[in-house]
Scaffold this active site. Structure first.
Site, mmCIF file in Angstrom:
data_model
loop_
_atom_site.group_PDB
_atom_site.id
_atom_site.type_symbol
_atom_site.label_atom_id
_atom_site.label_comp_id
_atom_site.label_asym_id
_atom_site.label_seq_id
_atom_site.Cartn_x
_atom_site.Cartn_y
_atom_site.Cartn_z
ATOM 1 N N ARG A 46 0.859 -1.192 0.000
ATOM 2 C CA ARG A 46 0.000 0.000 0.000
ATOM 3 C C ARG A 46 0.889 1.234 0.000
ATOM 4 O O ARG A 46 1.771 1.358 0.861
ATOM 5 C CB ARG A 46 -0.908 0.012 1.236
ATOM 6 C CG ARG A 46 -2.116 -0.883 1.092
ATOM 7 C CD ARG A 46 -3.109 -0.316 0.085
ATOM 8 N NE ARG A 46 -4.248 -1.202 -0.157
ATOM 9 C CZ ARG A 46 -5.007 -1.134 -1.246
ATOM 10 N NH1 ARG A 46 -4.766 -0.248 -2.196
ATOM 11 N NH2 ARG A 46 -6.019 -1.958 -1.388
ATOM 12 N N CYS A 92 -7.766 -9.292 -14.877
ATOM 13 C CA CYS A 92 -6.631 -9.752 -14.067
ATOM 14 C C CYS A 92 -5.425 -10.123 -14.924
ATOM 15 O O CYS A 92 -4.325 -10.306 -14.412
ATOM 16 C CB CYS A 92 -7.052 -10.939 -13.220
ATOM 17 S SG CYS A 92 -8.402 -10.525 -12.096
ATOM 18 N N GLY A 140 -11.746 -3.875 -0.333
ATOM 19 C CA GLY A 140 -13.099 -4.446 -0.417
ATOM 20 C C GLY A 140 -13.227 -5.426 -1.555
ATOM 21 O O GLY A 140 -12.317 -5.573 -2.364
ATOM 22 N N ARG A 145 -11.036 -14.988 9.629
ATOM 23 C CA ARG A 145 -12.488 -14.829 9.490
ATOM 24 C C ARG A 145 -12.989 -15.267 8.111
ATOM 25 O O ARG A 145 -12.274 -15.167 7.110
ATOM 26 C CB ARG A 145 -12.907 -13.388 9.809
ATOM 27 C CG ARG A 145 -12.590 -12.354 8.763
ATOM 28 C CD ARG A 145 -12.936 -10.950 9.314
ATOM 29 N NE ARG A 145 -12.282 -9.922 8.517
ATOM 30 C CZ ARG A 145 -12.865 -9.306 7.481
ATOM 31 N NH1 ARG A 145 -14.085 -9.614 7.123
ATOM 32 N NH2 ARG A 145 -12.201 -8.384 6.793
ATOM 33 N N CYS A 196 -7.543 -15.561 0.656
ATOM 34 C CA CYS A 196 -7.842 -14.609 -0.425
ATOM 35 C C CYS A 196 -6.639 -13.684 -0.584
ATOM 36 O O CYS A 196 -6.027 -13.274 0.403
ATOM 37 C CB CYS A 196 -9.045 -13.745 -0.062
ATOM 38 S SG CYS A 196 -10.534 -14.678 0.331
ATOM 39 N N CYS A 197 -6.333 -13.312 -1.823
ATOM 40 C CA CYS A 197 -5.222 -12.383 -2.012
ATOM 41 C C CYS A 197 -5.630 -11.017 -1.477
ATOM 42 O O CYS A 197 -6.789 -10.623 -1.576
ATOM 43 C CB CYS A 197 -4.811 -12.297 -3.481
ATOM 44 S SG CYS A 197 -5.993 -11.505 -4.576
#
Ligand SMILES: [Zn+2]
Ligand SMILES: [Zn+2]
Lengths: 136, 384, 384, 136
Positions: C22, C87, C120, C193, C204-205
């Site tokens: 990020r 992708c 998200g 979770r 999940c990536c």
């Protein structure tokens, strides 16, 4: 403390946001100057660039009175947009303030002016923006 | 200057359009698909024989729109590539298709494009750009700056600039695909409301929606694909350039005219012709000033003289250099992904002699030119 | 099956990355530029000698971002084409660069890509799509559907699926460019979770930002460009496919596994090798199930056996088929425009023997595979 | 009058939005059936398609319980998303309602259910949406 709209284009020199200098980069290989940041020369791709402070004025290369503003424009409508040619070569586009529409002329001398601008309803969005005003 | 290596001759063997305008009930894919079906039918080559497709569009309307669109024609598994180059997105798809065929990678290629441009001023930077504070990211304001300077330098009259729109609307009135078909006088154009002085509303292209498609085929495989040779139009040149440093205005390149010159010179050299050989032209007239500067940059008129040539009717359908014979961006509007291929559509239609009431007399060489943000320019030359 | 015609040998002669993670203070252009500078330096070929560039990205961040980015290196005027294929956007840029060079259009090409993926769930349709009412446009929910079905059909255990993440994090811990470097146990992964049962967060990536670049050069011009032959890695195959009708799930193709097979078969044929010759693999592990299904679709393991191979450690760095040796999407994240070229970066680095602590023993053949919405699949095979 | 979420996928048959039929297209050349509109066959590219009404039920090919919804999701969270295989071949993805999470099983019979859905705070946005429910 006032914040510049783009620290790599406009360096504030005082604490009150009323004084500052436009920044450019000069290529030490071929001599050309660009407005704003650069890592490589736009003309010769050399990385041998040095930051310089640009002149505080230039001449009006062209102008327009914008009657339908772009999305997000936070200023008055209409506004004057001026493209000013600096003595070092670059053209710098910005709002022209404190001018009479009818008195504008291509070729007239212009001088740098700084003004605070906020985005409506966005707290903390105030930035010091570079603008042009007709030279005395 | 970059030297590419053309190989085989390549022909445009089919063209198709979805009408340009506003189509709230049709999706981006709908516009694109209709143009493709039209082009395939025109070519006589079925979708199942197409080995590759390039789709031009700009705004995000979901991922892989080219694939989603062509899936409607059948899932054939071929490579489909979505390309974006601002206002030159459609012509970039065409350029890419040409180089794939001439170099022998494929025998046939489909280039298509579509766009749904939202209303209001067009900007080119991201929403969080400092440009929002500065007020300079405004496509028509950029054209207005060019116009003011051009008038100052060349003595061009407001009436001559307005004549570009008058001519565009006259041509569009004979074009069933055009967005705006009503005609105007010079006074109408000058009296329409000011957008950015001296540019008035009718001197700006409308924001539009539309789709366009072209099928390309290698010359040495025309017979294998059953193509009607009498309607095949050769691609004599395909040039695509980004910005060159030109010592002036590089800091605000969107506002610097004559970026088209390097692409034009490459294209003329590749085609082995000069500007004097050109019979008709489609150029990037997003605003009236754009047409004047582009036909000068294409060396069709000397610098500063295009406005006079326009006033004299030399760029009209009956002139010696007909420009934007289908109405151009000024009357067709400018769906970014479609525009470049729409210009190919018009050029092919004219060179085939199928342009009906707006047919130019016996043209042999046509030029199509697009410009876009990022200083992208494409120049394609088609010959009969 | 579409038959393309490769011409000259083409090599990857330089690779570069901007770290994945990020970077709120860096623009899309910043990420892309840093990767390009890195790749050019690695190749020894200066920007001024590059005749063409392809830029992969998905989300709209202004027009012509490729041009804007490369303008920072100098305005050389060369064609720059922005490509999008969901992708697979980065790998599409690489594919396009390969075909341009092998076919002789250019001797050298730059492929680069970058993305800033917002946080998200990732969706692939436009905002006004009926999908908003139906709730099915959700990339990870799609993977969860595949995962549930796979577990049902093959008996795959939750622990075996979690092991894909455990392995990815172990590899990433040795990769300074990775977004996520902390390691996990199988229990950590299963106890994170739930996102969409049975998929947990750590399967999940992450949504990430990053940039990647590669410089390609024709084999017969390596010496002319002063390339170090000992570090040049040959591109033995480049395949790009869209959806094929396969009789099952075509209506919901995003959820249909094994779309990779046609591209894999094309690539093996083009390279003249089979799955048994492959020494290491980078595949599209946007979720753990993705990795298992892709390595089966690549025919590296029989259908339904990849989960067992993973549990047995066969896909680890020390296994017989090391998979996602740099951490894959699961640890690098998935900046769409960069991912495909990031896979090339890792494959080249491994084949050069320059992967440091995560070096696979003496690899000679590497495969990089990406999948994307619109059923796009790319498979590239690189050899030493 | 109730409005279908997608008239080419779901045809409402009554006036109250509680009854309707999923629509598909069958290729008269090769026989394959797809869910929703089509102009050309996905398998053989033939334009010889005919609209058909699809079965009102099928079997659960796979399912998931979505705990983090996609942007704009107007329903409850978590929700069950089910992929149902129709006897004609197509798979239809939709929310599974009126189910017990623990009772869901791959292969179980499912039946079509229609429900009105509105986007929060968007007047006039109500659409009748196709969903699945476990067959009795
Ligand atoms: Zn220099
Ligand atoms: Zn069929």
């Amino acid at each position: 403390m006032p914040v510049s709209v783009d620290e790599k284009c406009l360096r504030l020199t005082g604490d009150d946001g009323t004084s500052g200098t436009l920044l450019g980069m000069r290529c030490t290989e071929c001599g050309i100057v660009v407005f704003g940041p650069a890592t490589f020369c736009q003309s010769c791709s050399s990385p041998a660039l040095e930051e310089i402070e640009l002149a505080t004025g230039g001449v009006l290369y062209s102008y327009t009175i914008v009657r339908v503003p772009p999305p997000g424009w936070p200023g008055p409508v209409p506004y004057v947009l001026g493209e000013v040619e600096l003595p070092e070569g670059p053209h710098v586009l910005a709002e022209v303030i404190e001018c009479t529409h009818d008195a504008l002329q291509v070729g007239m001398p212009m001088t740098l002016a700084l003004q605070p601008v906020s985005m409506p309803d966005v707290p903390g969005s105030e930035r010091v923006v570079y603008k042009w005003r007709p030279a005395m | 200057m970059t030297q590419f290596r053309p190989g085989r001759d390549v022909y445009v063997v089919g063209v198709g359009l979805h009408a340009f305008g506003r189509f709230p009930d049709q999706s981006l894919s709908d516009l694109a698909r209709d143009a493709v079906v039209d082009a395939l039918q025109d070519s006589g080559i079925p979708w199942t024989a197409i080995p590759v497709a390039y789709f031009g569009h700009v705004y995000y309307q979901g991922m892989s729109v080219g694939e989603t669109t062509l899936a409607q024609l059948g899932l054939t598994g071929v490579p489909i590539i979505n390309v974006e180059n601002a206002c030159s997105s459609g012509s970039t798809a065409f350029w890419q298709a040409y180089w794939g065929v001439t170099s022998g990678v494929f025998d046939v290629a489909l280039a298509f494009g579509a766009e749904k441009v939202p209303g209001g001023p067009v900007t080119v930077t991201a929403e969080d750009s400092p440009a929002r504070y500065i007020g300079g990211d405004h496509m028509m304001a950029g054209y207005a700056l060019r116009m003011k300077r051009y008038m100052e330098e060349t003595g061009a009259t407001a009436a001559a600039l307005a004549q570009v729109t008058v001519k565009a609307r006259q041509n569009a009135a004979m074009n069933p695909y055009a967005h705006r078909k009503d005609t105007y006088s010079v006074e109408d154009v000058l009296n329409s409301r000011l957008i950015a002085d001296p540019l008035t509303l009718y001197q700006c292209c409308p924001t539009s929606e539309g789709g366009a498609a072209a099928v390309l085929c290698a010359g040495d495989t025309l017979d294998a694909y059953g193509v009607d040779r009498s309607r095949a139009i050769r691609i004599a040149a395909a040039a695509l350039t980004s910005g060159n440093y030109n010592g002036r205005g590089s800091d605000h390149s969107a506002f610097s005219p004559y970026r088209t010159e390097p692409a034009a010179l490459q294209a003329y050299e590749m085609a082995g012709i000069g500007p004097e050989d050109v019979d008709l032209v489609q150029v990037h007239d997003a605003a009236t000033i754009g047409e004047l500067q582009q036909i000068e940059a294409l060396h069709l008129f000397p610098y500063g003289e295009a406005w006079r040539a326009t006033a004299e009717g030399r760029t009209a359908l009956t002139g010696d250099v007909p420009v934007n014979t289908d109405g151009g961006l000024l009357a067709m509007g400018h769906p970014f992904g479609a525009t470049g291929i729409r210009m190919v559509h018009e050029t092919v239609t004219q060179l085939r002699g199928e342009a009906g009431p707006r047919q130019v007399e016996n043209p042999r060489v046509g030029v199509a030119q697009c410009s876009g943000a990022g200083d992208v320019t494409t120049v394609h030359i088609l010959t009969r």
